[in-house]
Write a protein that holds these residues in place. Structure first.
Motif, PDB file in Angstrom:
ATOM      1  N   ILE A 180       0.404  -0.019   6.061  1.00 21.60           N
ATOM      2  CA  ILE A 180       1.643  -0.385   5.371  1.00 21.60           C
ATOM      3  C   ILE A 180       2.018  -1.862   5.498  1.00 21.60           C
ATOM      4  O   ILE A 180       3.129  -2.251   5.120  1.00 21.60           O
ATOM      5  CB  ILE A 180       2.823   0.491   5.858  1.00 21.60           C
ATOM      6  CG1 ILE A 180       2.973   0.412   7.376  1.00 21.60           C
ATOM      7  CG2 ILE A 180       2.620   1.938   5.418  1.00 21.60           C
ATOM      8  CD1 ILE A 180       4.195   1.147   7.908  1.00 21.60           C
ATOM      9  N   GLY A 181       1.118  -2.688   6.012  1.00 21.36           N
ATOM     10  CA  GLY A 181       1.272  -4.136   5.964  1.00 21.36           C
ATOM     11  C   GLY A 181       2.638  -4.704   6.287  1.00 21.36           C
ATOM     12  O   GLY A 181       3.128  -4.614   7.420  1.00 21.36           O
ATOM     13  N   ALA A 182       3.282  -5.292   5.264  1.00 14.83           N
ATOM     14  CA  ALA A 182       4.529  -6.041   5.440  1.00 14.83           C
ATOM     15  C   ALA A 182       5.696  -5.193   5.907  1.00 14.83           C
ATOM     16  O   ALA A 182       6.740  -5.728   6.301  1.00 14.83           O
ATOM     17  CB  ALA A 182       4.908  -6.736   4.130  1.00 14.83           C
TER      18      ALA A 182
ATOM     19  N   THR B 167      12.460  -8.889  10.717  1.00 11.06           N
ATOM     20  CA  THR B 167      11.841 -10.211  10.741  1.00 11.06           C
ATOM     21  C   THR B 167      11.873 -10.842   9.361  1.00 11.06           C
ATOM     22  O   THR B 167      12.098 -12.043   9.197  1.00 11.06           O
ATOM     23  CB  THR B 167      10.383 -10.113  11.233  1.00 11.06           C
ATOM     24  OG1 THR B 167      10.355  -9.465  12.505  1.00 11.06           O
ATOM     25  CG2 THR B 167       9.762 -11.499  11.354  1.00 11.06           C
ATOM     26  N   VAL B 168      11.622 -10.015   8.342  1.00 16.18           N
ATOM     27  CA  VAL B 168      11.697 -10.430   6.942  1.00 16.18           C
ATOM     28  C   VAL B 168      12.609  -9.453   6.216  1.00 16.18           C
ATOM     29  O   VAL B 168      12.474  -8.237   6.377  1.00 16.18           O
ATOM     30  CB  VAL B 168      10.300 -10.428   6.271  1.00 16.18           C
ATOM     31  CG1 VAL B 168      10.421 -10.764   4.786  1.00 16.18           C
ATOM     32  CG2 VAL B 168       9.378 -11.417   6.969  1.00 16.18           C
TER      33      VAL B 168
ATOM     34  N   TRP C 282       8.968  -8.141  -6.298  1.00 16.18           N
ATOM     35  CA  TRP C 282       7.973  -9.202  -6.155  1.00 16.18           C
ATOM     36  C   TRP C 282       8.597 -10.581  -6.433  1.00 16.18           C
ATOM     37  O   TRP C 282       8.252 -11.568  -5.774  1.00 16.18           O
ATOM     38  CB  TRP C 282       6.812  -8.973  -7.124  1.00 16.18           C
ATOM     39  CG  TRP C 282       7.205  -9.094  -8.576  1.00 16.18           C
ATOM     40  CD1 TRP C 282       7.687  -8.106  -9.384  1.00 16.18           C
ATOM     41  CD2 TRP C 282       7.194 -10.286  -9.368  1.00 16.18           C
ATOM     42  NE1 TRP C 282       7.976  -8.603 -10.636  1.00 16.18           N
ATOM     43  CE2 TRP C 282       7.678  -9.929 -10.663  1.00 16.18           C
ATOM     44  CE3 TRP C 282       6.819 -11.607  -9.133  1.00 16.18           C
ATOM     45  CZ2 TRP C 282       7.792 -10.859 -11.691  1.00 16.18           C
ATOM     46  CZ3 TRP C 282       6.934 -12.533 -10.164  1.00 16.18           C
ATOM     47  CH2 TRP C 282       7.420 -12.156 -11.425  1.00 16.18           C
ATOM     48  N   PHE C 283       9.514 -10.645  -7.408  1.00 15.39           N
ATOM     49  CA  PHE C 283      10.127 -11.912  -7.794  1.00 15.39           C
ATOM     50  C   PHE C 283      10.993 -12.470  -6.663  1.00 15.39           C
ATOM     51  O   PHE C 283      10.932 -13.674  -6.357  1.00 15.39           O
ATOM     52  CB  PHE C 283      10.978 -11.711  -9.053  1.00 15.39           C
ATOM     53  CG  PHE C 283      11.720 -12.954  -9.478  1.00 15.39           C
ATOM     54  CD1 PHE C 283      11.049 -14.023 -10.053  1.00 15.39           C
ATOM     55  CD2 PHE C 283      13.093 -13.058  -9.290  1.00 15.39           C
ATOM     56  CE1 PHE C 283      11.730 -15.174 -10.432  1.00 15.39           C
ATOM     57  CE2 PHE C 283      13.782 -14.199  -9.672  1.00 15.39           C
ATOM     58  CZ  PHE C 283      13.090 -15.260 -10.240  1.00 15.39           C
ATOM     59  N   VAL C 284      11.762 -11.620  -6.036  1.00 16.16           N
ATOM     60  CA  VAL C 284      12.622 -12.063  -4.933  1.00 16.16           C
ATOM     61  C   VAL C 284      11.776 -12.538  -3.757  1.00 16.16           C
ATOM     62  O   VAL C 284      12.064 -13.563  -3.136  1.00 16.16           O
ATOM     63  CB  VAL C 284      13.563 -10.925  -4.491  1.00 16.16           C
ATOM     64  CG1 VAL C 284      14.431 -11.374  -3.317  1.00 16.16           C
ATOM     65  CG2 VAL C 284      14.454 -10.489  -5.649  1.00 16.16           C
ATOM     66  N   ARG C 285      10.713 -11.810  -3.461  1.00 18.12           N
ATOM     67  CA  ARG C 285       9.829 -12.208  -2.369  1.00 18.12           C
ATOM     68  C   ARG C 285       9.173 -13.554  -2.667  1.00 18.12           C
ATOM     69  O   ARG C 285       9.009 -14.389  -1.774  1.00 18.12           O
ATOM     70  CB  ARG C 285       8.760 -11.140  -2.134  1.00 18.12           C
ATOM     71  CG  ARG C 285       9.293  -9.824  -1.587  1.00 18.12           C
ATOM     72  CD  ARG C 285       8.169  -8.872  -1.256  1.00 18.12           C
ATOM     73  NE  ARG C 285       7.348  -9.401  -0.166  1.00 18.12           N
ATOM     74  CZ  ARG C 285       6.178  -8.873   0.184  1.00 18.12           C
ATOM     75  NH1 ARG C 285       5.687  -7.844  -0.473  1.00 18.12           N
ATOM     76  NH2 ARG C 285       5.495  -9.391   1.189  1.00 18.12           N
ATOM     77  N   LEU C 286       8.808 -13.763  -3.932  1.00 17.27           N
ATOM     78  CA  LEU C 286       8.190 -15.027  -4.326  1.00 17.27           C
ATOM     79  C   LEU C 286       9.166 -16.183  -4.167  1.00 17.27           C
ATOM     80  O   LEU C 286       8.795 -17.262  -3.674  1.00 17.27           O
ATOM     81  CB  LEU C 286       7.712 -14.946  -5.773  1.00 17.27           C
ATOM     82  CG  LEU C 286       7.131 -16.236  -6.375  1.00 17.27           C
ATOM     83  CD1 LEU C 286       5.887 -16.666  -5.605  1.00 17.27           C
ATOM     84  CD2 LEU C 286       6.804 -16.041  -7.854  1.00 17.27           C
TER      85      LEU C 286
END
Length: 245
Positions: A183-185, A193-194, A208-212
């Motif tokens: 499950i990575g991130a 942490t994030v 994805w856009f917000v993370r970018l």
């Protein structure tokens, strides 16, 4: 092929609900998004690991939209974070156990503290392996020993793709856990942490856009460079399908 799977560019993608994830026997659960798809097309070992998943979740709006575009298949996005939350609720209801492999010790400590607070019926442990591309045999044996000493119902692996999936596939027969989830991130999201984007962005397919926006230097290549490569795969597949028929 599993009846709750659907073919997607050769991959057996999961089309069921989260409740269908809890199958009998040892179950390897991985996720597929546009980035991991592109990496797998360049890495035969990684592709083999994904293809041999017991469950391969559609973790990304691009996978959902592409499946609809290519074949009309209706998939529901199931992110690693959704899987993690669902499994924790299940474990809490049955007084289960889970083990976290990966990330920094501070992150694991934060996860353990949160699990104890939110899901008091779960017993959890974790291990932070050395941060390197490949583990020595001694390091690998230690990781498996730590897991098997605890013998969890669920093993969560967070070492980023494709490292985590390849490691699980190579060691699946040695690991004593019923469910193994890469499950990575999610480790960073759950520990705080994030910060994961809010439900508004997630529900509108714009996580994805917000993370970018938050991490452009780290993620631009994943979304733009590999996004272009992914689009080529989709268009090529659509054209080839149209020619055949």
């Amino acid at each position: 092929m599993n009846t709750i799977n659907s073919e997607f560019l050769g991959y057996p993608i999961f089309k069921g609900q989260l409740v269908d994830v809890l199958q009998k026997g040892k179950t390897i659960i991985n996720t597929l998004n546009q980035y991991s798809f592109c990496l797998a097309e360049e890495d035969k070992v990684f592709k083999n690991a994904l293809m041999n998943s017991d469950i391969l979740l559609p973790d990304g709006i691009s996978i959902v939209l592409s499946a609809k575009f290519l074949s009309g298949n209706e998939l529901k996005k199931i992110a690693g974070a959704d899987l993690h939350e669902f499994v924790l609720k299940y474990l809490n209801s049955v007084y289960g156990t889970c083990f976290y492999l990966g990330s920094k010790q501070e992150t694991l400590d934060a996860i353990k503290s949160k699990v104890e607070d939110v899901f008091p019926n779960i017993t959890s442990e974790g291990f932070s392996p050395p941060f390197r591309d490949e583990f020595s045999q001694e390091e690998n044996d230690m990781m498996i020993e730590k897991i098997n000493e605890f013998s969890p119902d669920v093993l969560f692996v967070g070492m980023t793709a494709p490292k985590q999936e390849k490691w699980v596939y190579a060691n699946r027969d040695k690991i004593q856990a019923t469910y193994i989830c890469s499950i990575g991130a999610v480790f960073d999201f759950y520990s705080g942490t994030v910060e994961r984007p809010s439900n508004f962005w997630v529900s509108h397919g714009l996580e994805w856009f917000v993370r970018l926006v938050k991490e452009p230097k780290r993620l631009w290549r994943r979304y733009f460079f590999y996004g272009g490569i992914y689009l080529k795969h989709i268009v090529s597949s659509k054209i080839n399908h149209s020619i055949r028929f």
